[in-house]
Enzyme design. Structure first.
Site, short mmCIF file in Angstrom:
data_model
loop_
_atom_site.label_atom_id
_atom_site.label_comp_id
_atom_site.label_asym_id
_atom_site.label_seq_id
_atom_site.Cartn_x
_atom_site.Cartn_y
_atom_site.Cartn_z
CD1 TRP A 253 0.33 0.24 3.38
CD2 TRP A 253 -0.30 -1.85 2.91
NE1 TRP A 253 0.78 -0.57 4.39
CE2 TRP A 253 0.40 -1.86 4.14
CE3 TRP A 253 -0.78 -3.06 2.41
CZ2 TRP A 253 0.64 -3.03 4.85
CZ3 TRP A 253 -0.56 -4.22 3.13
CH2 TRP A 253 0.14 -4.20 4.34
CD GLU B 283 -3.70 3.79 7.57
OE1 GLU B 283 -3.95 3.65 8.77
OE2 GLU B 283 -2.57 4.11 7.16
CD GLN C 54 -8.89 -3.86 16.34
OE1 GLN C 54 -9.28 -3.72 15.20
NE2 GLN C 54 -9.61 -3.58 17.38
CG LEU D 219 -8.37 -10.01 7.57
CD1 LEU D 219 -8.75 -8.73 6.83
CD2 LEU D 219 -6.99 -9.83 8.18
CE1 TYR E 86 -10.98 -7.19 18.09
CE2 TYR E 86 -9.26 -8.27 16.81
CZ TYR E 86 -9.80 -7.87 18.02
OH TYR E 86 -9.12 -8.18 19.17
CB CYS F 7 16.94 3.86 17.78
SG CYS F 7 15.55 5.01 17.77
S1 SF4 Z 1 13.43 3.08 23.18
FE1 SF4 Z 1 14.08 5.04 22.34
S2 SF4 Z 1 16.12 4.68 21.56
FE2 SF4 Z 1 15.19 2.70 21.88
S3 SF4 Z 1 14.32 2.15 19.88
FE3 SF4 Z 1 12.72 3.17 21.06
S4 SF4 Z 1 12.83 5.32 20.51
FE4 SF4 Z 1 14.72 4.37 19.87
#
Ligand code: SF4
Length: 363
Positions: free
Chosen positions: A30, A43, A48, A86, A88, A206
């Site tokens: 999508w 969406e 769920q 699916l 729900y 991250c």
């Molecule tokens: S806890 Fe914070 S640092 Fe860790 S993956 Fe999630 S947003 Fe990133």
């Protein structure tokens, strides 16, 4: 969040997320379209339900109902059959009703403004944000389960997310990149789905670790805080496979309301305290359909778990003794053969009864 972040920090936050997304974002079917109908279908299915389950349903759905007009014209039973498995099912029923409203009130065009789209059945604020940002690149924020978890960690939220929704919506509104809302919303969802996972988040990968208060405090596994949970109720149900003298079986279509409304089932109901399964089945069939039956051999016992409820179906073969079936607590009744039964949409637990019947027929 405004108070905590300067505008240059906000810019950095957005840029770092978008550049991570450009490299690591998921390629989902999508995302290769700007068609609001296709995005809307995705969406609703994704509420769920996990991505990998949704993909084949999404593809089959668009093959069967390629446009909002096709969906609006379809019969509800076709729609529920396409949704079968699916869960729900109100989502499928509402999607169908909303398609009819779009055709009737909006000339077949999915509205591109928040107030109008929120009037469609089954569309809440997050779904509206998902559609308006992905299809029309509008800066409308979202707050699904993944986003709630990410934001709760970013600010080290001291309460369960559902107790701080106003605050979390404000943060989502503040963060969304007004220049790249489509990518931003998809990026934050991907961050939650792939790195900021419920267990063992991959913080070292991250893009937001320098801003994340949970990570800074080494509390990312304790946040989001959990709601105090009530024990999940367990319902024990007696179910009848009623056969007539020709071997046809009785199925009924549930009333429109409720979790499984509009779907077909083998009739039955909840076993009352002190009641035997056999007595329960006889009573339920009399109340629901108005006929007398004899309860015979046990077919199968099925345990099934919904998110908020566990059920055990105790399924017995039954023989029709007297009375004409009536739609007292259901919409429709049919006598069907095992070959005809696949045309009808059933909830997942009932499809296991059908499998058991097929195994018996073969054996
Ligand atoms: S806890 Fe914070 S640092 Fe860790 S993956 Fe999630 S947003 Fe990133």
């Amino acid at each position: 969040m405004d108070a905590v972040l300067t505008s240059s920090q906000l810019q950095k936050l957005r840029r770092s997320l978008l550049s991570w997304y450009a490299q690591q974002g998921r390629n989902l079917p999508w995302r290769n379209t700007r068609d609001p109908y296709q995005i809307w279908v995705s969406e609703i299915m994704l509420q769920q339900t996990q991505v990998k389950t949704v993909i084949p349903y999404y593809q089959r759905w668009l093959a069967q109902f390629p446009t909002v007009a096709d969906l609006a014209q379809a019969d509800q039973q076709q729609v529920l059959k396409a949704w079968e498995g699916l869960g729900y099912y109100a989502r499928g029923r509402n999607l169908h009703k909303a398609a009819q409203k779009v055709v009737k009130d909006y000339n077949g065009q999915i509205p591109d403004n928040l107030a109008a789209i929120l009037t469609l059945p089954g569309i809440g604020r997050t779904t509206a944000g998902g559609i308006l940002s992905a299809a029309f690149n509008q800066p409308v924020s979202i707050l699904d389960g993944n986003v709630k978890r990410v934001l709760a960690r970013i600010v080290a939220l001291p309460t369960p997310p559902n107790k701080a929704l106003t605050q979390l919506w404000q943060i989502s509104d503040t963060l969304i990149d007004p220049e790249h809302p489509r990518d931003f919303n998809q990026a934050i969802m991907d961050l939650g789905a792939t790195l900021c996972t419920p267990k063992n988040p991959s913080c070292l990968l991250c893009p937001w670790r320098n801003f994340c208060q949970a990570y800074q405090q080494n509390r990312q596994t304790q946040i989001p805080m959990k709601e105090a949970s009530n024990p999940i109720p367990h319902k024990k149900i007696g179910v009848a496979v009623i056969r007539d003298e020709n071997g046809k079986m009785l199925i009924d279509r549930r009333l429109e309301e409720g979790l499984l409304g509009g779907l077909w089932e083998f009739p039955g109901g909840k076993i009352e305290p002190g009641e035997t399964i056999q007595d329960c089945i006889k009573r339920e069939i009399k109340e629901e359909i108005g006929i007398d039956i004899a309860v015979e051999d046990h077919l199968i016992t099925i345990d099934h778990a919904y998110t908020h409820l566990k059920i055990t179906l105790n399924v017995y073969f039954c023989r029709h003794l007297a009375g004409e079936p009536q739609t007292i607590e259901c919409q429709e009744i049919r006598w069907v053969t095992l070959d005809e039964i696949d045309k009808f949409p059933f909830p997942k637990a009932n499809t296991r009864i059908i499998e058991a019947l097929r195994e018996q027929a073969v054996g």
